[in-house]
Write a protein that holds these residues in place. Structure first.
Motif, mmCIF file in Angstrom:
data_model
loop_
_atom_site.group_PDB
_atom_site.id
_atom_site.type_symbol
_atom_site.label_atom_id
_atom_site.label_comp_id
_atom_site.label_asym_id
_atom_site.label_seq_id
_atom_site.Cartn_x
_atom_site.Cartn_y
_atom_site.Cartn_z
ATOM 1 N N ALA A 68 46.208 60.256 49.939
ATOM 2 C CA ALA A 68 47.250 61.451 49.935
ATOM 3 C C ALA A 68 47.785 61.518 51.378
ATOM 4 O O ALA A 68 48.950 62.039 51.890
ATOM 5 C CB ALA A 68 46.515 62.706 49.573
ATOM 6 N N SER A 69 46.751 61.174 52.465
ATOM 7 C CA SER A 69 46.987 61.174 53.863
ATOM 8 C C SER A 69 47.243 59.870 54.279
ATOM 9 O O SER A 69 46.266 59.051 54.669
ATOM 10 C CB SER A 69 45.914 61.969 54.719
ATOM 11 N N HIS A 70 48.622 59.712 54.982
ATOM 12 C CA HIS A 70 48.792 58.192 55.638
ATOM 13 C C HIS A 70 47.940 58.079 56.751
ATOM 14 O O HIS A 70 47.246 57.028 57.505
ATOM 15 C CB HIS A 70 50.201 58.310 55.971
ATOM 16 N N LEU A 71 47.821 59.526 57.609
ATOM 17 C CA LEU A 71 47.158 59.335 59.023
ATOM 18 C C LEU A 71 45.551 59.216 58.734
ATOM 19 O O LEU A 71 44.912 58.207 59.492
ATOM 20 C CB LEU A 71 47.147 60.583 59.475
ATOM 21 N N ALA A 72 44.972 59.666 57.619
ATOM 22 C CA ALA A 72 43.386 59.445 57.305
ATOM 23 C C ALA A 72 43.370 57.983 57.022
ATOM 24 O O ALA A 72 42.516 57.470 57.495
ATOM 25 C CB ALA A 72 43.169 60.366 56.244
ATOM 26 N N TYR A 73 44.121 57.467 56.183
ATOM 27 C CA TYR A 73 43.992 55.938 55.709
ATOM 28 C C TYR A 73 44.292 55.021 56.830
ATOM 29 O O TYR A 73 43.448 54.191 57.203
ATOM 30 C CB TYR A 73 45.088 55.694 54.872
ATOM 31 N N GLU A 74 45.304 55.369 57.958
ATOM 32 C CA GLU A 74 45.530 54.379 58.959
ATOM 33 C C GLU A 74 44.445 54.524 59.852
ATOM 34 O O GLU A 74 44.053 53.437 60.596
ATOM 35 C CB GLU A 74 46.608 54.935 59.735
ATOM 36 N N THR A 75 43.739 55.804 60.155
ATOM 37 C CA THR A 75 42.677 55.894 61.170
ATOM 38 C C THR A 75 41.449 55.192 60.661
ATOM 39 O O THR A 75 40.858 54.394 61.597
ATOM 40 C CB THR A 75 42.310 57.315 61.379
ATOM 41 N N LEU A 76 41.224 55.194 59.365
ATOM 42 C CA LEU A 76 39.786 54.619 58.658
ATOM 43 C C LEU A 76 40.340 52.907 59.116
ATOM 44 O O LEU A 76 39.389 52.129 59.072
ATOM 45 C CB LEU A 76 39.577 54.850 57.544
ATOM 46 N N ARG A 77 41.617 52.692 58.531
ATOM 47 C CA ARG A 77 42.136 51.207 58.453
ATOM 48 C C ARG A 77 41.856 50.599 59.590
ATOM 49 O O ARG A 77 41.201 49.408 59.995
ATOM 50 C CB ARG A 77 43.499 51.025 57.916
ATOM 51 N N TRP A 78 42.249 51.132 60.745
ATOM 52 C CA TRP A 78 42.236 50.334 62.168
ATOM 53 C C TRP A 78 40.847 50.615 62.768
ATOM 54 O O TRP A 78 40.422 49.529 63.564
ATOM 55 C CB TRP A 78 43.143 51.058 63.123
ATOM 56 N N ALA A 79 40.043 51.189 62.379
ATOM 57 C CA ALA A 79 38.670 51.356 62.437
ATOM 58 C C ALA A 79 37.721 50.403 62.227
ATOM 59 O O ALA A 79 37.019 49.359 62.720
ATOM 60 C CB ALA A 79 38.005 52.726 62.301
ATOM 61 N N VAL A 194 35.296 36.804 58.419
ATOM 62 C CA VAL A 194 35.300 38.133 58.896
ATOM 63 C C VAL A 194 36.570 38.224 59.622
ATOM 64 O O VAL A 194 37.328 39.519 59.221
ATOM 65 C CB VAL A 194 34.221 38.357 59.747
ATOM 66 N N VAL A 195 36.888 37.584 60.443
ATOM 67 C CA VAL A 195 38.203 37.718 61.374
ATOM 68 C C VAL A 195 39.551 37.688 60.211
ATOM 69 O O VAL A 195 40.471 38.492 60.341
ATOM 70 C CB VAL A 195 38.722 36.533 62.478
ATOM 71 N N GLY A 196 39.490 36.728 59.456
ATOM 72 C CA GLY A 196 40.377 36.694 58.416
ATOM 73 C C GLY A 196 40.525 37.870 57.639
ATOM 74 O O GLY A 196 41.631 38.562 57.360
ATOM 75 N N PHE A 197 39.433 38.655 57.134
ATOM 76 C CA PHE A 197 39.347 40.066 56.269
ATOM 77 C C PHE A 197 39.804 41.005 57.371
ATOM 78 O O PHE A 197 40.770 41.654 56.998
ATOM 79 C CB PHE A 197 38.214 40.341 56.016
ATOM 80 N N GLY A 198 39.589 41.052 58.664
ATOM 81 C CA GLY A 198 39.927 42.025 59.660
ATOM 82 C C GLY A 198 41.278 41.857 59.774
ATOM 83 O O GLY A 198 42.380 42.806 59.881
ATOM 84 N N LEU A 199 42.115 40.644 59.806
ATOM 85 C CA LEU A 199 43.675 40.533 59.967
ATOM 86 C C LEU A 199 44.393 40.846 58.806
ATOM 87 O O LEU A 199 45.333 41.226 58.774
ATOM 88 C CB LEU A 199 44.007 39.016 60.405
ATOM 89 N N ARG A 200 43.698 40.491 57.660
ATOM 90 C CA ARG A 200 44.347 40.886 56.235
ATOM 91 C C ARG A 200 44.489 42.382 56.290
ATOM 92 O O ARG A 200 45.573 42.981 55.888
ATOM 93 C CB ARG A 200 43.565 40.346 55.323
ATOM 94 N N LEU A 201 43.481 43.136 56.699
ATOM 95 C CA LEU A 201 43.377 44.364 56.638
ATOM 96 C C LEU A 201 44.413 45.142 57.639
ATOM 97 O O LEU A 201 44.948 46.065 57.228
ATOM 98 C CB LEU A 201 42.146 44.892 57.080
ATOM 99 N N ALA A 202 44.553 44.208 58.624
ATOM 100 C CA ALA A 202 45.728 44.867 59.725
ATOM 101 C C ALA A 202 46.966 44.488 59.434
ATOM 102 O O ALA A 202 47.824 45.491 59.663
ATOM 103 C CB ALA A 202 45.325 44.060 61.188
ATOM 104 N N THR A 203 47.342 43.831 58.275
ATOM 105 C CA THR A 203 48.602 43.314 58.283
ATOM 106 C C THR A 203 49.166 43.820 56.756
ATOM 107 O O THR A 203 50.166 43.565 56.522
ATOM 108 C CB THR A 203 48.931 41.957 58.206
ATOM 109 N N THR A 204 48.195 44.433 55.938
ATOM 110 C CA THR A 204 48.133 45.070 54.618
ATOM 111 C C THR A 204 48.533 46.452 54.787
ATOM 112 O O THR A 204 47.901 47.160 55.458
ATOM 113 C CB THR A 204 47.056 44.722 53.726
ATOM 114 N N ASP A 205 49.527 46.834 54.122
ATOM 115 C CA ASP A 205 50.222 48.176 54.012
ATOM 116 C C ASP A 205 49.467 48.985 52.862
ATOM 117 O O ASP A 205 49.756 48.611 51.734
ATOM 118 C CB ASP A 205 51.545 48.426 54.026
#
Length: 205
Positions: A68-79, A194-205
């Motif tokens: 429901a909250s884009h900000l909440a998701y984005e904050t957790l995603r970038w962490a 691990v880096v691959g998963f991090g990059l995938r998380l960073a580039t996936t909306d």
């Protein structure tokens, strides 16, 4: 759909998910092969703890904020991205084939538990999975929290069983994997995963 049918159906879905190789598998195998048994089980139980937290929060409706909250998701995603990239780069740049293993706060069970729990809790996709999937397996009229915890416990139990197989396999080939050259390869492979998963998380909306 009755409770028993819901449990068995959910067990099949998360069972296939558990068997799919991923970040958890890489962390468990590396820790069991190169570290102490206590640290390996710390990682396993940390992952289970994170799963249980996500399942409980989803049952309470709290983690629906991620959808429901884009900000909440984005904050957790970038962490999560920052944590995964940091952990992966630590493995990739190690101080040499026989260098010290990079761990969060030292070795032992507690360090393994922290690593497993943080890796799971900082992955918003786990929360979104539970928000999207868990309600579909809660029968009409069943209390959401107890049923959600029951289903999540099934997921954790399957994870523990599969982790037992992974730890046993890694321990069986530990002698070969502890050789400097083999350890270097394992560290680099795990770091790339691990880096691959991090990059995938960073580039996936």
């Amino acid at each position: 759909m009755g409770i028993s049918t819901a449990v068995w159906s959910f067990a099949l879905v998360v069972g296939l998910l558990t068997l799919t190789p991923g970040l958890d598998t890489a962390l468990i195998l590396r820790t069991a092969a190169l570290g102490e048994r206590a640290r390996a089980w710390g990682v396993v139980l940390g992952i289970g703890t994170g799963t249980m937290v996500w399942g409980t929060l989803s049952s309470l409706g709290v983690s629906a904020l991620l959808t429901a909250s884009h900000l909440a998701y984005e904050t957790l995603r970038w962490a999560g991205v920052a944590y995964l990239l940091w952990m992966g780069l630590q493995l990739l740049r190690g101080s040499g084939p026989a260098g010290p293993e990079p761990e969060v706060g030292g070795g032992g069970f507690l360090a393994g538990w922290r690593r497993g729990a943080l890796t799971n809790l900082l992955n918003p996709k786990v929360g979104v999975f539970y928000v999207a999937v868990l309600p579909q397996f809660i029968p009409a009229g069943a209390p959401h929290l107890p049923m959600g915890i029951l289903l999540t416990s099934v997921h954790v139990a399957e994870g523990l069983l599969w982790s037992t197989v992974l730890v046993a396999f890694a321990r069986a080939v530990r002698g070969w994997l502890r050789r400097p050259a083999a350890r270097k390869v394992l560290d680099r492979l795990t770091g790339l995963v691990v880096v691959g998963f991090g990059l995938r998380l960073a580039t996936t909306d």
